[in-house]
Design a protein around this motif. Structure first.
Motif, PDB file in Angstrom:
ATOM      1  N   ILE A  31     -23.783 -12.276  -3.933  1.00 49.19           N
ATOM      2  CA  ILE A  31     -24.253 -11.599  -5.144  1.00 49.19           C
ATOM      3  C   ILE A  31     -24.576 -12.623  -6.232  1.00 49.19           C
ATOM      4  O   ILE A  31     -25.635 -12.558  -6.887  1.00 49.19           O
ATOM      5  N   VAL A  32     -23.692 -13.592  -6.436  1.00 49.74           N
ATOM      6  CA  VAL A  32     -23.913 -14.601  -7.468  1.00 49.74           C
ATOM      7  C   VAL A  32     -25.144 -15.435  -7.159  1.00 49.74           C
ATOM      8  O   VAL A  32     -25.952 -15.753  -8.049  1.00 49.74           O
ATOM      9  N   LEU A  33     -25.338 -15.817  -5.886  1.00 50.10           N
ATOM     10  CA  LEU A  33     -26.501 -16.625  -5.531  1.00 50.10           C
ATOM     11  C   LEU A  33     -27.789 -15.826  -5.687  1.00 50.10           C
ATOM     12  O   LEU A  33     -28.822 -16.376  -6.122  1.00 50.10           O
ATOM     13  N   ALA A  34     -27.774 -14.545  -5.371  1.00 46.72           N
ATOM     14  CA  ALA A  34     -28.959 -13.712  -5.577  1.00 46.72           C
ATOM     15  C   ALA A  34     -29.297 -13.605  -7.067  1.00 46.72           C
ATOM     16  O   ALA A  34     -30.476 -13.656  -7.463  1.00 46.72           O
ATOM     17  N   ARG A  35     -28.287 -13.480  -7.909  1.00 39.51           N
ATOM     18  CA  ARG A  35     -28.529 -13.434  -9.358  1.00 39.51           C
ATOM     19  C   ARG A  35     -29.062 -14.774  -9.863  1.00 39.51           C
ATOM     20  O   ARG A  35     -29.942 -14.824 -10.733  1.00 39.51           O
ATOM     21  N   GLY A  47     -36.024 -18.239 -12.078  1.00 38.30           N
ATOM     22  CA  GLY A  47     -37.463 -18.066 -11.867  1.00 38.30           C
ATOM     23  C   GLY A  47     -37.882 -17.790 -10.443  1.00 38.30           C
ATOM     24  O   GLY A  47     -39.050 -17.986 -10.090  1.00 38.30           O
ATOM     25  N   GLY A  48     -36.963 -17.308  -9.637  1.00 36.85           N
ATOM     26  CA  GLY A  48     -37.291 -17.072  -8.236  1.00 36.85           C
ATOM     27  C   GLY A  48     -38.344 -16.009  -7.995  1.00 36.85           C
ATOM     28  O   GLY A  48     -38.957 -15.991  -6.932  1.00 36.85           O
ATOM     29  N   VAL A  49     -38.555 -15.130  -8.973  1.00 38.53           N
ATOM     30  CA  VAL A  49     -39.557 -14.079  -8.788  1.00 38.53           C
ATOM     31  C   VAL A  49     -40.926 -14.686  -8.502  1.00 38.53           C
ATOM     32  O   VAL A  49     -41.706 -14.149  -7.700  1.00 38.53           O
ATOM     33  N   GLN A  50     -41.221 -15.813  -9.135  1.00 39.97           N
ATOM     34  CA  GLN A  50     -42.521 -16.447  -8.899  1.00 39.97           C
ATOM     35  C   GLN A  50     -42.636 -16.977  -7.470  1.00 39.97           C
ATOM     36  O   GLN A  50     -43.690 -16.908  -6.845  1.00 39.97           O
ATOM     37  N   ALA A  51     -41.548 -17.516  -6.924  1.00 39.63           N
ATOM     38  CA  ALA A  51     -41.561 -18.029  -5.544  1.00 39.63           C
ATOM     39  C   ALA A  51     -41.531 -16.898  -4.530  1.00 39.63           C
ATOM     40  O   ALA A  51     -42.080 -17.018  -3.439  1.00 39.63           O
ATOM     41  N   ARG A  52     -40.838 -15.801  -4.862  1.00 34.76           N
ATOM     42  CA  ARG A  52     -40.739 -14.588  -4.066  1.00 34.76           C
ATOM     43  C   ARG A  52     -39.860 -14.723  -2.830  1.00 34.76           C
ATOM     44  O   ARG A  52     -39.413 -13.719  -2.287  1.00 34.76           O
ATOM     45  N   ARG A  53     -39.589 -15.919  -2.345  1.00 36.54           N
ATOM     46  CA  ARG A  53     -38.681 -16.120  -1.215  1.00 36.54           C
ATOM     47  C   ARG A  53     -37.813 -17.340  -1.492  1.00 36.54           C
ATOM     48  O   ARG A  53     -38.239 -18.302  -2.138  1.00 36.54           O
ATOM     49  N   MET A  54     -36.592 -17.335  -0.957  1.00 35.08           N
ATOM     50  CA  MET A  54     -35.660 -18.427  -1.187  1.00 35.08           C
ATOM     51  C   MET A  54     -36.214 -19.750  -0.659  1.00 35.08           C
ATOM     52  O   MET A  54     -36.053 -20.801  -1.293  1.00 35.08           O
ATOM     53  N   ALA A  55     -36.844 -19.715   0.492  1.00 37.61           N
ATOM     54  CA  ALA A  55     -37.328 -20.964   1.095  1.00 37.61           C
ATOM     55  C   ALA A  55     -38.408 -21.627   0.251  1.00 37.61           C
ATOM     56  O   ALA A  55     -38.623 -22.842   0.368  1.00 37.61           O
ATOM     57  N   ARG A  56     -39.106 -20.862  -0.599  1.00 36.07           N
ATOM     58  CA  ARG A  56     -40.154 -21.425  -1.444  1.00 36.07           C
ATOM     59  C   ARG A  56     -39.664 -21.743  -2.851  1.00 36.07           C
ATOM     60  O   ARG A  56     -40.433 -22.232  -3.675  1.00 36.07           O
ATOM     61  N   HIS A  57     -38.407 -21.468  -3.137  1.00 34.52           N
ATOM     62  CA  HIS A  57     -37.852 -21.677  -4.472  1.00 34.52           C
ATOM     63  C   HIS A  57     -37.329 -23.108  -4.550  1.00 34.52           C
ATOM     64  O   HIS A  57     -36.274 -23.431  -3.985  1.00 34.52           O
ATOM     65  N   ALA A  58     -38.054 -23.981  -5.254  1.00 34.74           N
ATOM     66  CA  ALA A  58     -37.768 -25.417  -5.220  1.00 34.74           C
ATOM     67  C   ALA A  58     -36.670 -25.846  -6.186  1.00 34.74           C
ATOM     68  O   ALA A  58     -36.282 -27.018  -6.193  1.00 34.74           O
ATOM     69  N   VAL A  59     -36.140 -24.949  -6.994  1.00 31.42           N
ATOM     70  CA  VAL A  59     -35.096 -25.310  -7.950  1.00 31.42           C
ATOM     71  C   VAL A  59     -33.822 -25.716  -7.197  1.00 31.42           C
ATOM     72  O   VAL A  59     -33.423 -25.036  -6.247  1.00 31.42           O
ATOM     73  N   PRO A  60     -33.180 -26.829  -7.590  1.00 29.83           N
ATOM     74  CA  PRO A  60     -31.944 -27.229  -6.897  1.00 29.83           C
ATOM     75  C   PRO A  60     -30.880 -26.132  -6.980  1.00 29.83           C
ATOM     76  O   PRO A  60     -30.721 -25.471  -8.004  1.00 29.83           O
ATOM     77  N   LEU A  61     -30.160 -25.947  -5.911  1.00 26.59           N
ATOM     78  CA  LEU A  61     -29.095 -24.954  -5.879  1.00 26.59           C
ATOM     79  C   LEU A  61     -27.988 -25.327  -6.846  1.00 26.59           C
ATOM     80  O   LEU A  61     -27.775 -26.512  -7.139  1.00 26.59           O
ATOM     81  N   PRO A  62     -27.238 -24.338  -7.336  1.00 31.45           N
ATOM     82  CA  PRO A  62     -26.049 -24.679  -8.136  1.00 31.45           C
ATOM     83  C   PRO A  62     -25.064 -25.476  -7.291  1.00 31.45           C
ATOM     84  O   PRO A  62     -25.008 -25.333  -6.068  1.00 31.45           O
ATOM     85  N   GLY A  63     -24.280 -26.321  -7.966  1.00 29.14           N
ATOM     86  CA  GLY A  63     -23.388 -27.220  -7.243  1.00 29.14           C
ATOM     87  C   GLY A  63     -22.451 -26.516  -6.295  1.00 29.14           C
ATOM     88  O   GLY A  63     -22.197 -27.001  -5.180  1.00 29.14           O
ATOM     89  N   TRP A  64     -21.928 -25.358  -6.687  1.00 29.05           N
ATOM     90  CA  TRP A  64     -20.956 -24.677  -5.844  1.00 29.05           C
ATOM     91  C   TRP A  64     -21.575 -24.190  -4.530  1.00 29.05           C
ATOM     92  O   TRP A  64     -20.858 -23.982  -3.548  1.00 29.05           O
ATOM     93  N   ALA A  65     -22.915 -23.995  -4.512  1.00 24.65           N
ATOM     94  CA  ALA A  65     -23.587 -23.455  -3.329  1.00 24.65           C
ATOM     95  C   ALA A  65     -24.154 -24.537  -2.422  1.00 24.65           C
ATOM     96  O   ALA A  65     -24.798 -24.230  -1.416  1.00 24.65           O
ATOM     97  N   THR A  66     -23.942 -25.793  -2.765  1.00 23.91           N
ATOM     98  CA  THR A  66     -24.428 -26.883  -1.920  1.00 23.91           C
ATOM     99  C   THR A  66     -23.293 -27.403  -1.051  1.00 23.91           C
ATOM    100  O   THR A  66     -22.113 -27.274  -1.381  1.00 23.91           O
ATOM    101  N   GLY A  67     -23.659 -27.977   0.058  1.00 23.80           N
ATOM    102  CA  GLY A  67     -22.654 -28.537   0.953  1.00 23.80           C
ATOM    103  C   GLY A  67     -23.311 -29.207   2.134  1.00 23.80           C
ATOM    104  O   GLY A  67     -24.500 -28.973   2.419  1.00 23.80           O
ATOM    105  N   PRO A  68     -22.552 -30.011   2.867  1.00 25.62           N
ATOM    106  CA  PRO A  68     -23.113 -30.785   3.978  1.00 25.62           C
ATOM    107  C   PRO A  68     -22.990 -30.113   5.335  1.00 25.62           C
ATOM    108  O   PRO A  68     -23.268 -30.735   6.362  1.00 25.62           O
TER     109      PRO A  68
END
Length: 346
Positions: A166-170, A176-197
């Protein structure tokens, strides 16, 4: 939405599962309010075809009565949750998907076609199925949250997963994800908590426990066939998959659908003309004749949109101005008979 054969009404079964009672009710609704045709999509949704402008309110009432659609259109639009079809009651896939379904009111209104894949089995099975936010398993058994388009994700517990999704969708909308329309096209870096190796485990094979897996050619059947199968097999429920297959719970083997080994299960073909106004060629008759002749996978598309398949196929035929273009080896302007002649005697 309107299609070439009337209105198309989409149903998203909860947990990708229909009880036998729901399946019979859906088939009867397709006969009563539509033309009896039922499609199984590559998101494990169902589509009833040929519904009239006058008939769709009564259809929705029937579907709501059997808990197949939500009475609130906003909640229905948010229920884009794809569940790995071989879940077991109480496992992580079942628990996370059930919890997310209970919290639709907390989800934001995402762009059309965006969705969630809850794929927490021993290894992912939905990797090649369109989704934007994924719960998966690593090779060492850890659960991860992974945003589509990113090779790795962050570790997470089953209890944390619904909140994190829910938090990641928000976040997607807030950045500005509405402009990209899909997660794979959204070039903004993910929040730190949602990144990982942590990478997901290699994709596991589609389950094929015969006779519990039955195939639907081109993802299309009709109400009469479904009703007859339910009666003959005594099935207790049907699990829907994104691969034109159903997992049958309970009952016995019965005719009516394909076995998983049928050549048609490696063939994708859109509805084609005249059902789709974008198509200039009829597709599925040719695809059926080609199925035993073509080695590997085959995709026959009525137009250049290539709607029926999201990934490359070994052989691709595309309709254009009433004829077919072959991708490899490149040929253009082929009639159906010329296409058939390329692949062998009839």
């Amino acid at each position: 939405m309107m299609a070439g054969d009337g209105l198309l009404v989409r149903i998203r079964p909860r947990l990708s599962r229909l009880t036998a009672t729901q399946a019979r009710a859906l088939a009867q609704a397709a006969q009563t309010h539509g033309n009896g045709t039922i499609d199984l999509t590559n998101r494990a949704n169902l589509q009833l075809r040929g519904v009239t402008e006058a008939g769709w309110p009564a259809l929705l009432s029937d579907l709501q009565h059997h808990h197949l659609v939500d009475a609130d259109p906003a909640m229905e639009a948010r229920r884009t949750i794809l569940t790995a079809p071989d879940w077991q009651a109480g496992d992580d896939t079942h628990a996370i998907a059930t919890a997310l379904l209970s919290r639709l009111a907390d989800l934001p209104d995402l762009p059309p076609k965006m969705g969630f894949a809850i794929d927490a089995g021993p290894a992912p099975i939905l990797t090649r199925t369109p989704a934007d936010f994924r719960i998966e398993r690593t090779s060492d058994g850890a659960l991860i949250l992974r945003a589509e388009g990113r090779a790795t994700g962050c570790t997470i517990t089953a209890n944390e997963a619904p909140d994190a999704l829910i938090v990641l969708a928000r976040w997607f909308l807030a950045t500005g994800g509405v402009q990209a329309r899909r997660m794979a096209r959204h070039a903004v870096p993910l929040p730190g908590w949602a990144t990982g190796p942590h990478a997901p485990a290699p994709t596991r094979a589609i389950p094929q426990p015969a006779p519990a897996v039955r195939g639907i050619p081109f993802g299309r059947t009709d109400a009469a066939t479904l009703i007859a199968f339910l009666h003959a097999s005594g099935a207790e429920a049907l699990r829907l998959t994104p691969w034109r297959r159903m997992l049958v719970e309970g009952g016995t083997d019965a005719p009516g659908f394909l076995t998983a080994s049928s050549p048609l299960m490696d063939v994708d073909a859109c509805p084609g003309a005249p059902a789709c106004p974008q198509a200039s060629v009829e597709t599925r008759r040719l695809a059926t004749r080609l199925a035993p002749l073509v080695p590997g996978t085959l995709h026959v598309s009525g137009c250049a949109k290539h709607c029926a398949r999201a990934h490359p196929a070994d052989i691709v035929l595309t309709g254009r101005d009433g004829r077919f273009d072959l991708a490899h080896p490149p040929r253009s302007g082929l009639s159906p008979d010329q296409v058939l002649a390329l692949f062998g005697p009839q």
